[in-house]
Scaffold this motif. Structure first.
Motif, PDB file in Angstrom:
ATOM      1  N   PHE A 104      46.124  40.233  48.418  1.00 22.52           N
ATOM      2  CA  PHE A 104      45.458  39.637  47.233  1.00 22.52           C
ATOM      3  C   PHE A 104      45.634  38.304  47.283  1.00 22.52           C
ATOM      4  O   PHE A 104      44.851  37.229  47.099  1.00 22.52           O
ATOM      5  CB  PHE A 104      45.600  40.080  46.037  1.00 22.52           C
ATOM      6  CG  PHE A 104      45.070  39.792  44.742  1.00 22.52           C
ATOM      7  CD1 PHE A 104      43.820  39.468  44.667  1.00 22.52           C
ATOM      8  CD2 PHE A 104      45.919  39.527  43.668  1.00 22.52           C
ATOM      9  CE1 PHE A 104      43.082  38.936  43.376  1.00 22.52           C
ATOM     10  CE2 PHE A 104      45.166  38.673  42.392  1.00 22.52           C
ATOM     11  CZ  PHE A 104      43.951  38.543  42.258  1.00 22.52           C
ATOM     12  N   CYS A 105      47.045  37.612  47.442  1.00 19.81           N
ATOM     13  CA  CYS A 105      47.457  36.337  47.416  1.00 19.81           C
ATOM     14  C   CYS A 105      46.769  35.512  48.513  1.00 19.81           C
ATOM     15  O   CYS A 105      46.383  34.408  48.144  1.00 19.81           O
ATOM     16  CB  CYS A 105      48.901  36.204  47.566  1.00 19.81           C
ATOM     17  SG  CYS A 105      49.568  34.575  47.218  1.00 19.81           S
ATOM     18  N   GLN A 106      46.498  36.313  49.615  1.00 18.99           N
ATOM     19  CA  GLN A 106      45.908  35.438  50.878  1.00 18.99           C
ATOM     20  C   GLN A 106      44.449  35.212  50.503  1.00 18.99           C
ATOM     21  O   GLN A 106      43.810  34.353  50.697  1.00 18.99           O
ATOM     22  CB  GLN A 106      45.915  36.531  52.249  1.00 18.99           C
ATOM     23  CG  GLN A 106      45.335  35.696  53.309  1.00 18.99           C
ATOM     24  CD  GLN A 106      45.743  36.684  54.331  1.00 18.99           C
ATOM     25  OE1 GLN A 106      45.718  37.864  54.218  1.00 18.99           O
ATOM     26  NE2 GLN A 106      45.759  35.909  55.465  1.00 18.99           N
ATOM     27  N   LEU A 107      43.542  36.522  49.851  1.00 16.85           N
ATOM     28  CA  LEU A 107      42.257  35.972  49.189  1.00 16.85           C
ATOM     29  C   LEU A 107      41.985  35.025  48.178  1.00 16.85           C
ATOM     30  O   LEU A 107      41.344  34.065  48.468  1.00 16.85           O
ATOM     31  CB  LEU A 107      41.781  37.234  48.642  1.00 16.85           C
ATOM     32  CG  LEU A 107      40.496  37.231  48.054  1.00 16.85           C
ATOM     33  CD1 LEU A 107      39.531  37.182  49.213  1.00 16.85           C
ATOM     34  CD2 LEU A 107      40.088  38.636  47.238  1.00 16.85           C
ATOM     35  N   LEU A 108      43.218  35.156  47.322  1.00 15.07           N
ATOM     36  CA  LEU A 108      43.291  33.980  46.404  1.00 15.07           C
ATOM     37  C   LEU A 108      43.521  32.219  47.075  1.00 15.07           C
ATOM     38  O   LEU A 108      42.511  31.658  46.754  1.00 15.07           O
ATOM     39  CB  LEU A 108      44.243  34.121  45.144  1.00 15.07           C
ATOM     40  CG  LEU A 108      44.205  35.204  44.497  1.00 15.07           C
ATOM     41  CD1 LEU A 108      45.382  35.339  43.815  1.00 15.07           C
ATOM     42  CD2 LEU A 108      43.058  35.076  43.393  1.00 15.07           C
ATOM     43  N   SER A 152      30.277  32.593  42.639  1.00 15.26           N
ATOM     44  CA  SER A 152      28.855  32.818  43.774  1.00 15.26           C
ATOM     45  C   SER A 152      29.308  33.434  44.875  1.00 15.26           C
ATOM     46  O   SER A 152      28.812  32.958  45.993  1.00 15.26           O
ATOM     47  CB  SER A 152      27.963  31.717  43.740  1.00 15.26           C
ATOM     48  OG  SER A 152      27.347  31.440  42.760  1.00 15.26           O
ATOM     49  N   LEU A 153      30.658  34.236  45.035  1.00 16.31           N
ATOM     50  CA  LEU A 153      31.175  34.829  46.157  1.00 16.31           C
ATOM     51  C   LEU A 153      30.727  35.974  46.206  1.00 16.31           C
ATOM     52  O   LEU A 153      30.833  36.846  45.303  1.00 16.31           O
ATOM     53  CB  LEU A 153      32.441  34.401  46.131  1.00 16.31           C
ATOM     54  CG  LEU A 153      33.034  33.138  46.531  1.00 16.31           C
ATOM     55  CD1 LEU A 153      34.637  33.190  46.364  1.00 16.31           C
ATOM     56  CD2 LEU A 153      32.735  32.782  47.865  1.00 16.31           C
ATOM     57  N   GLU A 154      30.791  36.500  47.613  1.00 17.58           N
ATOM     58  CA  GLU A 154      30.473  38.185  47.858  1.00 17.58           C
ATOM     59  C   GLU A 154      31.617  38.403  48.561  1.00 17.58           C
ATOM     60  O   GLU A 154      32.185  37.846  49.721  1.00 17.58           O
ATOM     61  CB  GLU A 154      28.984  38.280  48.657  1.00 17.58           C
ATOM     62  CG  GLU A 154      27.766  38.291  47.829  1.00 17.58           C
ATOM     63  CD  GLU A 154      27.817  39.367  46.731  1.00 17.58           C
ATOM     64  OE1 GLU A 154      28.143  40.549  47.004  1.00 17.58           O
ATOM     65  OE2 GLU A 154      27.219  38.840  45.905  1.00 17.58           O
ATOM     66  N   LEU A 155      32.264  39.586  48.050  1.00 19.23           N
ATOM     67  CA  LEU A 155      33.441  39.963  48.687  1.00 19.23           C
ATOM     68  C   LEU A 155      33.074  41.120  49.722  1.00 19.23           C
ATOM     69  O   LEU A 155      31.932  42.121  49.581  1.00 19.23           O
ATOM     70  CB  LEU A 155      34.391  40.709  47.601  1.00 19.23           C
ATOM     71  CG  LEU A 155      35.098  39.767  46.674  1.00 19.23           C
ATOM     72  CD1 LEU A 155      35.829  40.246  45.666  1.00 19.23           C
ATOM     73  CD2 LEU A 155      35.529  38.462  47.332  1.00 19.23           C
ATOM     74  N   SER A 156      33.755  41.287  51.019  1.00 18.54           N
ATOM     75  CA  SER A 156      33.606  42.390  51.732  1.00 18.54           C
ATOM     76  C   SER A 156      34.001  43.699  51.169  1.00 18.54           C
ATOM     77  O   SER A 156      34.891  43.908  50.338  1.00 18.54           O
ATOM     78  CB  SER A 156      34.303  41.992  53.202  1.00 18.54           C
ATOM     79  OG  SER A 156      35.719  42.012  53.077  1.00 18.54           O
ATOM     80  N   ASN A 157      33.604  44.846  51.873  1.00 15.22           N
ATOM     81  CA  ASN A 157      34.238  46.265  51.549  1.00 15.22           C
ATOM     82  C   ASN A 157      35.712  46.185  51.591  1.00 15.22           C
ATOM     83  O   ASN A 157      36.018  46.761  50.895  1.00 15.22           O
ATOM     84  CB  ASN A 157      33.329  47.077  52.351  1.00 15.22           C
ATOM     85  CG  ASN A 157      31.869  47.274  51.989  1.00 15.22           C
ATOM     86  OD1 ASN A 157      31.499  47.050  50.992  1.00 15.22           O
ATOM     87  ND2 ASN A 157      31.297  47.823  53.191  1.00 15.22           N
ATOM     88  N   ARG A 164      37.250  27.948  46.483  1.00 13.53           N
ATOM     89  CA  ARG A 164      35.716  27.871  46.044  1.00 13.53           C
ATOM     90  C   ARG A 164      35.870  27.259  44.502  1.00 13.53           C
ATOM     91  O   ARG A 164      34.821  26.774  44.027  1.00 13.53           O
ATOM     92  CB  ARG A 164      35.268  29.479  46.084  1.00 13.53           C
ATOM     93  CG  ARG A 164      33.804  29.615  45.501  1.00 13.53           C
ATOM     94  CD  ARG A 164      32.852  28.647  46.050  1.00 13.53           C
ATOM     95  NE  ARG A 164      31.669  28.733  45.342  1.00 13.53           N
ATOM     96  CZ  ARG A 164      30.686  27.858  45.258  1.00 13.53           C
ATOM     97  NH1 ARG A 164      30.865  26.665  45.920  1.00 13.53           N
ATOM     98  NH2 ARG A 164      29.446  27.936  44.418  1.00 13.53           N
ATOM     99  N   LEU A 165      36.707  27.481  43.676  1.00 16.49           N
ATOM    100  CA  LEU A 165      36.878  27.326  42.338  1.00 16.49           C
ATOM    101  C   LEU A 165      36.941  25.776  42.427  1.00 16.49           C
ATOM    102  O   LEU A 165      35.993  25.114  41.698  1.00 16.49           O
ATOM    103  CB  LEU A 165      38.012  27.914  41.646  1.00 16.49           C
ATOM    104  CG  LEU A 165      38.383  27.439  40.078  1.00 16.49           C
ATOM    105  CD1 LEU A 165      36.848  27.818  39.418  1.00 16.49           C
ATOM    106  CD2 LEU A 165      39.619  27.956  39.511  1.00 16.49           C
TER     107      LEU A 165
END
Length: 337
Positions: free
Chosen positions: A317-321, A156-161, A328-329
């Motif tokens: 990507f790693c930072q986002l993860l 249930s996450l929204e990612l930015s542009n 969140r998981l």
């Protein structure tokens, strides 16, 4: 479904019109197929229920024949009614390779499992024609499942542009890496749950109907970085390097493929696969009501993070993860999903 059960009973009655049989459910899988064990006159058989509106039984038969022709051990097809989506198969038993694996047995089984890939690589067509290509569109479509089902639906996450643009760039990098590899017959879901150990200790391959032509490392990555069982990195590297040497010796890889180049390509191939699997496991739960794969999601995401952290092109990507997706998981798991 009662209508499917009626079809199954009608089919089996044509196979054995004069004697009773016993039917019991075995399991389903990640598709819409279901499996039943049929006991008849002291012998066991497997009935595959593959609804023709949802699954392609003709493709299953064509691929099974191609696997047999390549010397692979697969379940024999004993009777079929493709219009009804029903196949009576040889019963190979219940011994999955996964259940035999331990730190003491892995060195015995994994070289055997990797050796079977030599035969799978030779399959490039069936009686239906050339195999589908695991091309750029296919690769990108798979990775999009990560966004659509894992991030948006399961977390249930929204990612930015900016985050979406970063993922699009990463997905292109991973597709490029996959397509740079030599392409060959690829099982596409080759792991210890889809390998069975027969009484003579031979390995049999199942769930093979989705074979495509794709990157030569894909099946080895699927096997060694198994979504259902993780091995120490040293063991994976040892088996990966031996697989690399075999590809060199058989001239599948030319001299431009150094050990270091192959290791990176192997890791990025695993990253592509595990990104896809996060989406697939989430979709199986939210769309198909199959909750059994949720317990494996943390392991799969760990694979994603451990691969991404190694390479400069994956750092955003790693930072986002690490900062957004993995926390969140853990929250979702704490809430019982």
């Amino acid at each position: 479904m009662p209508d499917r059960l009626t079809l199954i009973c009608s089919f089996l009655s044509t196979v054995w019109p004069e004697h009773p049989y016993q039917l019991s459910a075995i399991s389903g899988d990640a598709s819409f197929r279901r499996y039943f064990r049929v006991h008849y006159q002291g012998k066991n058989y497997v009935l595959m229920d593959s609804p023709p509106m949802l699954e392609d039984g003709q493709r299953f038969v064509a691929v099974q024949q191609a696997f047999l022709a390549s010397g692979l051990r697969v379940p024999l097809i004993l009777q079929q009614d493709l219009a009804a989506g029903l196949l009576l198969l040889e019963d190979l038993g219940d011994q999955l390779l996964l259940d035999l694996l331990s730190s003491e047995t892995a060195d015995h089984w994994y070289p055997q499992a990797l050796a079977e890939l030599v035969k799978i690589r030779t399959i490039t067509s069936t009686s239906q024609g050339p195999l589908p290509l695991f091309d750029r569109a296919f690769l990108l479509r798979e990775m999009q499942l990560f966004i659509d089902w894992f991030v948006k639906v399961h977390l249930s996450l929204e990612l930015s542009n900016d985050e979406l643009a970063m993922l699009a760039t990463l997905f292109d990098v991973l597709a490029d890496a996959a397509l740079e590899q030599p392409q060959a017959g690829m099982h596409r879901d080759y792991h210890a749950r889809n390998l069975m150990v027969l009484a003579n200790q031979q390995l049999a391959v199942i769930d093979f109907q989705d074979i495509v032509i794709g990157p030569v490392s894909y099946d080895a990555v699927s096997l060694l970085k198994d979504c259902y069982k993780r091995w120490p990195d040293e063991f994976v590297v040892q088996q990966r390097d031996e697989f690399f040497r075999q590809l060199q010796q058989s001239a599948v890889l030319d001299a431009s493929w150094t050990r270091e180049r192959f290791a990176k390509s192997f890791d990025l191939m695993g990253l592509q696969r595990h990104i896809k699997v996060c989406g697939i496991f989430s979709r199986l739960y939210h769309r198909d009501g199959k909750a059994g794969y949720l317990a494996d999601l943390p392991r799969v995401l760990d694979y994603v993070i451990d691969a991404a952290v190694q390479y400069p092109e994956c750092q955003a990507f790693c930072q986002l993860l690490q900062q957004k997706i993995q926390p969140r998981l853990l929250e979702v798991i704490a809430c019982g999903q």
